[in-house]
Scaffold this motif. Structure first.
Motif, PDB file in Angstrom:
ATOM      1  N   HIS A   3       1.041  -1.132  -0.052  1.00 36.75           N
ATOM      2  CA  HIS A   3       0.122  -0.243   0.016  1.00 36.75           C
ATOM      3  C   HIS A   3       0.799   1.188   0.032  1.00 36.75           C
ATOM      4  O   HIS A   3       0.513   2.204  -0.728  1.00 36.75           O
ATOM      5  CB  HIS A   3      -0.840   0.231   1.246  1.00 36.75           C
ATOM      6  CG  HIS A   3      -1.860   1.278   1.263  1.00 36.75           C
ATOM      7  ND1 HIS A   3      -2.677   1.367   0.367  1.00 36.75           N
ATOM      8  CD2 HIS A   3      -1.901   2.185   2.329  1.00 36.75           C
ATOM      9  CE1 HIS A   3      -3.289   2.752   0.830  1.00 36.75           C
ATOM     10  NE2 HIS A   3      -2.823   3.136   1.856  1.00 36.75           N
ATOM     11  N   GLU A   4       1.882   1.116   0.672  1.00 35.51           N
ATOM     12  CA  GLU A   4       2.871   2.555   0.639  1.00 35.51           C
ATOM     13  C   GLU A   4       3.670   2.578  -0.641  1.00 35.51           C
ATOM     14  O   GLU A   4       3.705   3.841  -0.941  1.00 35.51           O
ATOM     15  CB  GLU A   4       4.012   2.106   1.841  1.00 35.51           C
ATOM     16  CG  GLU A   4       4.852   3.254   1.932  1.00 35.51           C
ATOM     17  CD  GLU A   4       4.040   4.617   2.425  1.00 35.51           C
ATOM     18  OE1 GLU A   4       4.933   5.613   2.078  1.00 35.51           O
ATOM     19  OE2 GLU A   4       3.400   4.601   3.134  1.00 35.51           O
ATOM     20  N   ASP A   9       3.779   6.003  -5.682  1.00 36.65           N
ATOM     21  CA  ASP A   9       3.343   5.676  -7.161  1.00 36.65           C
ATOM     22  C   ASP A   9       2.343   6.837  -7.722  1.00 36.65           C
ATOM     23  O   ASP A   9       2.710   7.797  -8.335  1.00 36.65           O
ATOM     24  CB  ASP A   9       3.198   4.531  -7.781  1.00 36.65           C
ATOM     25  CG  ASP A   9       4.193   3.718  -7.852  1.00 36.65           C
ATOM     26  OD1 ASP A   9       5.439   4.159  -7.599  1.00 36.65           O
ATOM     27  OD2 ASP A   9       3.970   2.376  -8.050  1.00 36.65           O
ATOM     28  N   VAL A  10       1.376   6.965  -6.709  1.00 32.17           N
ATOM     29  CA  VAL A  10       0.300   7.875  -7.060  1.00 32.17           C
ATOM     30  C   VAL A  10       0.688   9.313  -6.636  1.00 32.17           C
ATOM     31  O   VAL A  10       0.580  10.238  -7.493  1.00 32.17           O
ATOM     32  CB  VAL A  10      -0.828   7.785  -6.190  1.00 32.17           C
ATOM     33  CG1 VAL A  10      -2.042   8.809  -6.271  1.00 32.17           C
ATOM     34  CG2 VAL A  10      -1.639   6.438  -6.643  1.00 32.17           C
ATOM     35  N   TRP A  14       1.273  12.280  -9.688  1.00 35.49           N
ATOM     36  CA  TRP A  14       0.435  13.437  -9.481  1.00 35.49           C
ATOM     37  C   TRP A  14       1.478  14.705  -9.608  1.00 35.49           C
ATOM     38  O   TRP A  14       1.310  15.734 -10.317  1.00 35.49           O
ATOM     39  CB  TRP A  14      -0.378  13.493  -7.973  1.00 35.49           C
ATOM     40  CG  TRP A  14      -1.199  14.662  -7.863  1.00 35.49           C
ATOM     41  CD1 TRP A  14      -1.663  15.523  -8.911  1.00 35.49           C
ATOM     42  CD2 TRP A  14      -1.493  15.210  -6.664  1.00 35.49           C
ATOM     43  NE1 TRP A  14      -2.510  16.474  -8.162  1.00 35.49           N
ATOM     44  CE2 TRP A  14      -2.471  16.372  -7.017  1.00 35.49           C
ATOM     45  CE3 TRP A  14      -1.252  14.890  -5.363  1.00 35.49           C
ATOM     46  CZ2 TRP A  14      -2.857  17.139  -5.830  1.00 35.49           C
ATOM     47  CZ3 TRP A  14      -1.759  15.638  -4.492  1.00 35.49           C
ATOM     48  CH2 TRP A  14      -2.433  16.911  -4.629  1.00 35.49           C
ATOM     49  N   PHE A  15       2.549  14.404  -8.866  1.00 31.30           N
ATOM     50  CA  PHE A  15       3.581  15.392  -8.960  1.00 31.30           C
ATOM     51  C   PHE A  15       4.075  15.845 -10.182  1.00 31.30           C
ATOM     52  O   PHE A  15       4.199  16.950 -10.599  1.00 31.30           O
ATOM     53  CB  PHE A  15       4.793  15.073  -7.715  1.00 31.30           C
ATOM     54  CG  PHE A  15       6.012  15.697  -7.913  1.00 31.30           C
ATOM     55  CD1 PHE A  15       6.088  16.939  -7.262  1.00 31.30           C
ATOM     56  CD2 PHE A  15       6.902  15.401  -8.473  1.00 31.30           C
ATOM     57  CE1 PHE A  15       7.407  17.931  -7.359  1.00 31.30           C
ATOM     58  CE2 PHE A  15       8.384  16.029  -8.390  1.00 31.30           C
ATOM     59  CZ  PHE A  15       8.337  17.567  -8.041  1.00 31.30           C
ATOM     60  N   THR A  16       4.394  14.779 -11.012  1.00 29.25           N
ATOM     61  CA  THR A  16       5.019  14.733 -12.075  1.00 29.25           C
ATOM     62  C   THR A  16       3.909  15.451 -13.230  1.00 29.25           C
ATOM     63  O   THR A  16       4.403  16.320 -14.185  1.00 29.25           O
ATOM     64  CB  THR A  16       5.215  13.534 -12.903  1.00 29.25           C
ATOM     65  OG1 THR A  16       6.440  12.964 -11.969  1.00 29.25           O
ATOM     66  CG2 THR A  16       6.103  13.655 -14.268  1.00 29.25           C
ATOM     67  N   ALA A 100       5.328  21.531  -4.894  1.00 27.60           N
ATOM     68  CA  ALA A 100       6.738  21.631  -3.582  1.00 27.60           C
ATOM     69  C   ALA A 100       6.116  20.805  -2.288  1.00 27.60           C
ATOM     70  O   ALA A 100       7.074  20.194  -1.911  1.00 27.60           O
ATOM     71  CB  ALA A 100       7.132  23.106  -3.354  1.00 27.60           C
ATOM     72  N   GLU A 101       4.934  20.839  -2.037  1.00 31.55           N
ATOM     73  CA  GLU A 101       4.324  20.085  -0.931  1.00 31.55           C
ATOM     74  C   GLU A 101       4.617  18.615  -1.223  1.00 31.55           C
ATOM     75  O   GLU A 101       4.992  17.972  -0.156  1.00 31.55           O
ATOM     76  CB  GLU A 101       2.933  20.656  -0.600  1.00 31.55           C
ATOM     77  CG  GLU A 101       2.868  21.913  -0.042  1.00 31.55           C
ATOM     78  CD  GLU A 101       1.529  22.204   0.060  1.00 31.55           C
ATOM     79  OE1 GLU A 101       0.661  21.691  -0.510  1.00 31.55           O
ATOM     80  OE2 GLU A 101       1.195  23.240   0.488  1.00 31.55           O
ATOM     81  N   LEU A 102       4.510  18.397  -2.397  1.00 37.89           N
ATOM     82  CA  LEU A 102       4.534  16.770  -2.835  1.00 37.89           C
ATOM     83  C   LEU A 102       6.128  16.183  -2.905  1.00 37.89           C
ATOM     84  O   LEU A 102       6.253  15.134  -3.085  1.00 37.89           O
ATOM     85  CB  LEU A 102       3.860  16.468  -3.903  1.00 37.89           C
ATOM     86  CG  LEU A 102       2.164  16.848  -3.822  1.00 37.89           C
ATOM     87  CD1 LEU A 102       1.634  16.472  -5.459  1.00 37.89           C
ATOM     88  CD2 LEU A 102       1.773  15.615  -2.968  1.00 37.89           C
ATOM     89  N   ALA A 103       6.760  17.138  -3.377  1.00 40.87           N
ATOM     90  CA  ALA A 103       8.435  16.729  -3.884  1.00 40.87           C
ATOM     91  C   ALA A 103       8.932  16.274  -2.733  1.00 40.87           C
ATOM     92  O   ALA A 103       9.028  16.642  -1.455  1.00 40.87           O
ATOM     93  CB  ALA A 103       9.069  18.175  -4.186  1.00 40.87           C
ATOM     94  N   ALA A 104       9.288  15.088  -3.052  1.00 45.44           N
ATOM     95  CA  ALA A 104      10.532  14.175  -2.004  1.00 45.44           C
ATOM     96  C   ALA A 104      12.010  14.827  -2.147  1.00 45.44           C
ATOM     97  O   ALA A 104      12.837  14.911  -1.201  1.00 45.44           O
ATOM     98  CB  ALA A 104      10.201  12.852  -2.404  1.00 45.44           C
TER      99      ALA A 104
END
Length: 127
Positions: A3-4, A9-10, A14-16, A100-104
């Motif tokens: 699940h993680e 991946d999702v 979304w970020f891309t 930016a909030e989603l970026a790892a």
């Protein structure tokens, strides 16, 4: 796949997608503003600040490492107005903050925030 892993991946997809859309929008704004500036007698005076911020936002976002993995597609529209460009810059700035909030990757985060700053300035220049 756990699940993680699916969640990651999702989130990455979304970020891309957000980055690619924002990059296309900023490139489009840059082209339209440059075209307007070239067509008017005092165009570079009237549109110069907006053009500079569009270029800076576009170039800042191109520094995001995540974009080097998936090149964006190009979408062109013919007749954009200042209002349309204002809305586009607003949308791009909001999307970039979300990205930016989603970026790892810290470099992706920095590229998004710098591009959002310039997109916000572009929006202000178009008021």
């Amino acid at each position: 796949m756990t699940h993680e892993d699916q969640h990651q991946d999702v989130r990455h997809n979304w970020f891309t997608e957000i980055l690619t859309t924002a990059l296309n929008d900023l490139a489009h704004a840059e082209r339209v503003i440059t075209s307007y500036a070239a067509q008017q007698p005092d165009g570079f005076i009237a549109w110069g600040m907006a053009e500079g911020e569009a270029v800076q936002a576009h170039q800042a976002l191109r520094q995001a490492p995540a974009l080097h993995a998936a090149p964006p597609t190009d979408h062109t529209e013919a007749n954009a107005t200042a209002d349309t460009l204002f809305n586009l810059a607003t949308k791009a700035a909001q999307s970039l903050v979300r990205a930016a909030e989603l970026a790892a990757d810290p470099d992706d985060k920095m590229a998004c925030l710098q591009a959002a700053l310039h997109a916000g300035r572009l929006r202000d220049a178009l008021r």
